[in-house]
Design a protein around this motif. Structure first.
Motif, PDB file in Angstrom:
ATOM      1  N   PHE A  29       0.833  -1.196   0.000  1.00  0.00           N
ATOM      2  CA  PHE A  29       0.000   0.000   0.000  1.00  0.00           C
ATOM      3  C   PHE A  29       0.871   1.251   0.000  1.00  0.00           C
ATOM      4  N   ALA A  30       1.939   1.230   0.803  1.00  0.00           N
ATOM      5  CA  ALA A  30       2.787   2.410   0.951  1.00  0.00           C
ATOM      6  C   ALA A  30       3.491   2.767  -0.353  1.00  0.00           C
ATOM      7  N   SER A  31       3.768   1.769  -1.218  1.00  0.00           N
ATOM      8  CA  SER A  31       4.521   2.036  -2.433  1.00  0.00           C
ATOM      9  C   SER A  31       3.646   2.560  -3.566  1.00  0.00           C
ATOM     10  N   GLN A  32       2.336   2.511  -3.416  1.00  0.00           N
ATOM     11  CA  GLN A  32       1.453   2.969  -4.481  1.00  0.00           C
ATOM     12  C   GLN A  32       1.479   4.497  -4.545  1.00  0.00           C
ATOM     13  N   PRO A  33       1.639   5.035  -5.771  1.00  0.00           N
ATOM     14  CA  PRO A  33       1.670   6.495  -5.894  1.00  0.00           C
ATOM     15  C   PRO A  33       0.304   7.096  -5.605  1.00  0.00           C
ATOM     16  N   THR A  34       0.292   8.296  -5.070  1.00  0.00           N
ATOM     17  CA  THR A  34      -0.964   8.966  -4.762  1.00  0.00           C
ATOM     18  C   THR A  34      -0.762  10.474  -4.843  1.00  0.00           C
ATOM     19  N   SER A  35      -1.835  11.178  -5.171  1.00  0.00           N
ATOM     20  CA  SER A  35      -1.753  12.633  -5.197  1.00  0.00           C
ATOM     21  C   SER A  35      -2.295  13.227  -3.897  1.00  0.00           C
ATOM     22  N   ARG A  36      -2.624  12.361  -2.957  1.00  0.00           N
ATOM     23  CA  ARG A  36      -3.186  12.814  -1.689  1.00  0.00           C
ATOM     24  C   ARG A  36      -2.103  13.506  -0.865  1.00  0.00           C
ATOM     25  N   PRO A  37      -2.272  14.799  -0.512  1.00  0.00           N
ATOM     26  CA  PRO A  37      -1.208  15.541   0.166  1.00  0.00           C
ATOM     27  C   PRO A  37      -1.246  15.443   1.692  1.00  0.00           C
ATOM     28  N   PHE A  38      -1.768  14.366   2.226  1.00  0.00           N
ATOM     29  CA  PHE A  38      -1.861  14.195   3.677  1.00  0.00           C
ATOM     30  C   PHE A  38      -1.949  12.707   3.979  1.00  0.00           C
ATOM     31  N   ARG A  39      -1.812  12.372   5.273  1.00  0.00           N
ATOM     32  CA  ARG A  39      -1.983  10.990   5.730  1.00  0.00           C
ATOM     33  C   ARG A  39      -2.927  10.970   6.925  1.00  0.00           C
ATOM     34  N   ILE A  40      -3.799   9.964   6.959  1.00  0.00           N
ATOM     35  CA  ILE A  40      -4.583   9.690   8.164  1.00  0.00           C
ATOM     36  C   ILE A  40      -3.717   8.768   9.015  1.00  0.00           C
ATOM     37  N   LEU A  41      -3.417   9.182  10.244  1.00  0.00           N
ATOM     38  CA  LEU A  41      -2.435   8.483  11.072  1.00  0.00           C
ATOM     39  C   LEU A  41      -3.040   7.495  12.057  1.00  0.00           C
ATOM     40  N   GLY A  42      -4.322   7.640  12.354  1.00  0.00           N
ATOM     41  CA  GLY A  42      -4.927   6.719  13.308  1.00  0.00           C
ATOM     42  C   GLY A  42      -6.177   7.309  13.939  1.00  0.00           C
ATOM     43  N   LEU A  43      -6.756   6.540  14.828  1.00  0.00           N
ATOM     44  CA  LEU A  43      -7.964   6.960  15.530  1.00  0.00           C
ATOM     45  C   LEU A  43      -7.571   7.870  16.693  1.00  0.00           C
ATOM     46  N   GLN A  44      -8.120   9.073  16.705  1.00  0.00           N
ATOM     47  CA  GLN A  44      -7.799  10.013  17.773  1.00  0.00           C
ATOM     48  C   GLN A  44      -8.816   9.932  18.903  1.00  0.00           C
ATOM     49  N   GLN A  45     -10.105   9.776  18.561  1.00  0.00           N
ATOM     50  CA  GLN A  45     -11.117   9.743  19.608  1.00  0.00           C
ATOM     51  C   GLN A  45     -12.392   9.057  19.146  1.00  0.00           C
ATOM     52  N   VAL A  46     -13.157   8.630  20.135  1.00  0.00           N
ATOM     53  CA  VAL A  46     -14.518   8.143  19.939  1.00  0.00           C
ATOM     54  C   VAL A  46     -15.382   8.937  20.909  1.00  0.00           C
ATOM     55  N   ALA A  47     -16.456   9.555  20.411  1.00  0.00           N
ATOM     56  CA  ALA A  47     -17.322  10.372  21.256  1.00  0.00           C
ATOM     57  C   ALA A  47     -18.703   9.742  21.343  1.00  0.00           C
ATOM     58  N   ILE A  48     -19.135   9.480  22.571  1.00  0.00           N
ATOM     59  CA  ILE A  48     -20.410   8.817  22.824  1.00  0.00           C
ATOM     60  C   ILE A  48     -21.281   9.750  23.653  1.00  0.00           C
ATOM     61  N   GLY A  49     -22.545   9.881  23.270  1.00  0.00           N
ATOM     62  CA  GLY A  49     -23.436  10.785  23.982  1.00  0.00           C
ATOM     63  C   GLY A  49     -24.615  10.086  24.612  1.00  0.00           C
ATOM     64  N   ALA A  50     -25.125  10.679  25.669  1.00  0.00           N
ATOM     65  CA  ALA A  50     -26.320  10.178  26.354  1.00  0.00           C
ATOM     66  C   ALA A  50     -26.990  11.361  27.037  1.00  0.00           C
ATOM     67  N   ILE A  51     -28.265  11.232  27.320  1.00  0.00           N
ATOM     68  CA  ILE A  51     -29.002  12.301  28.003  1.00  0.00           C
ATOM     69  C   ILE A  51     -28.408  12.553  29.390  1.00  0.00           C
ATOM     70  N   ASP A  52     -27.845  11.481  29.995  1.00  0.00           N
ATOM     71  CA  ASP A  52     -27.145  11.568  31.278  1.00  0.00           C
ATOM     72  C   ASP A  52     -25.882  10.721  31.144  1.00  0.00           C
ATOM     73  N   LYS A  53     -24.711  11.317  31.330  1.00  0.00           N
ATOM     74  CA  LYS A  53     -23.455  10.587  31.128  1.00  0.00           C
ATOM     75  C   LYS A  53     -23.064   9.701  32.313  1.00  0.00           C
ATOM     76  N   SER A  54     -23.803   9.761  33.414  1.00  0.00           N
ATOM     77  CA  SER A  54     -23.434   8.969  34.598  1.00  0.00           C
ATOM     78  C   SER A  54     -23.353   7.465  34.320  1.00  0.00           C
ATOM     79  N   PRO A  55     -24.352   6.863  33.640  1.00  0.00           N
ATOM     80  CA  PRO A  55     -24.232   5.437  33.330  1.00  0.00           C
ATOM     81  C   PRO A  55     -23.049   5.132  32.411  1.00  0.00           C
ATOM     82  N   LEU A  56     -22.761   6.046  31.477  1.00  0.00           N
ATOM     83  CA  LEU A  56     -21.595   5.856  30.613  1.00  0.00           C
ATOM     84  C   LEU A  56     -20.311   5.888  31.429  1.00  0.00           C
ATOM     85  N   SER A  57     -20.218   6.846  32.332  1.00  0.00           N
ATOM     86  CA  SER A  57     -19.034   6.960  33.184  1.00  0.00           C
ATOM     87  C   SER A  57     -18.858   5.716  34.046  1.00  0.00           C
TER      88      SER A  57
END
Length: 199
Positions: free
Chosen positions: A37-65
């Protein structure tokens, strides 16, 4: 990316023979390696490096915590509150402390459930991806028809520059997140260096 061993998923599965199948299995399965994959040419001027965050929502975050902190044992490293963004969130860190590839887990609840944005709808609010050059990434993606949410590049809750890909495309910019809000986050030097050393 996280502490512990990586799980490798097969790219294909063996299927049981079927009397109605009329395809040939003479060609060997295609295999891929990171270097191919790394050797394939591309015109993409950036790289996605990895997962930075996952955001989960709830009406009350206490059960999530309770689940993420008390049951899973993932430590809370901060809290962020914004009337403008209608959010009260706990920030947790998944992975080894100090690792450039640790993943942030944000547990969010609305300050006012009747107001927008409704950070609890949908429950999986968004995912964040590290990008090595955010301005170039945005310019290139826009040229490819990616739709971004209003607001442009700005400082996020963790102090990094961020912007968001809209969950849905429109007539002008048909490419969206397939129903998922995607945050692009400018990676700090230590994440870029760690990724580059691992390539």
């Amino acid at each position: 990316m996280r502490a512990g061993s990586l799980v490798h998923y097969p790219l294909h599965r063996s299927l049981p023979p079927s009397p109605s199948a009329s395809f040939s299995r003479t060609a060997p399965p295609t295999t891929f390696s990171r270097s191919s994959f790394a050797s394939q040419p591309t015109s993409r001027p950036f790289r996605i490096l990895g997962l930075q965050q996952v955001a989960i929502g709830a009406i009350d975050k206490s059960p999530l915590s309770n689940l993420w902190t008390n049951i899973f044992g993932i430590p809370q490293i901060g809290n962020y509150k914004s009337e403008k963004e209608n959010v009260d969130e706990d920030t947790l860190q998944l992975g080894k402390k100090g690792s450039p590839f640790a993943v942030e887990v944000d547990l969010m609840m609305p300050i006012d459930a009747e107001k927008s944005p409704k950070v609890h709808v949908p429950s999986l609010n968004h995912i964040g991806l590290w990008v090595d050059d955010l301005p170039k990434a945005v310019a290139w993606m826009e040229s490819q028809g990616v739709r971004f949410t209003p607001g442009g590049i700005r400082k996020g809750a963790s102090g990094h520059d961020v912007t968001f890909i809209h969950p849905k495309g429109d007539e002008k910019n048909p490419i969206g997140g397939g129903g998922v809000l995607i945050e692009l986050v400018q990676a700090p030097t230590e994440v870029i260096d760690a990724f580059t050393e691992g390539v």
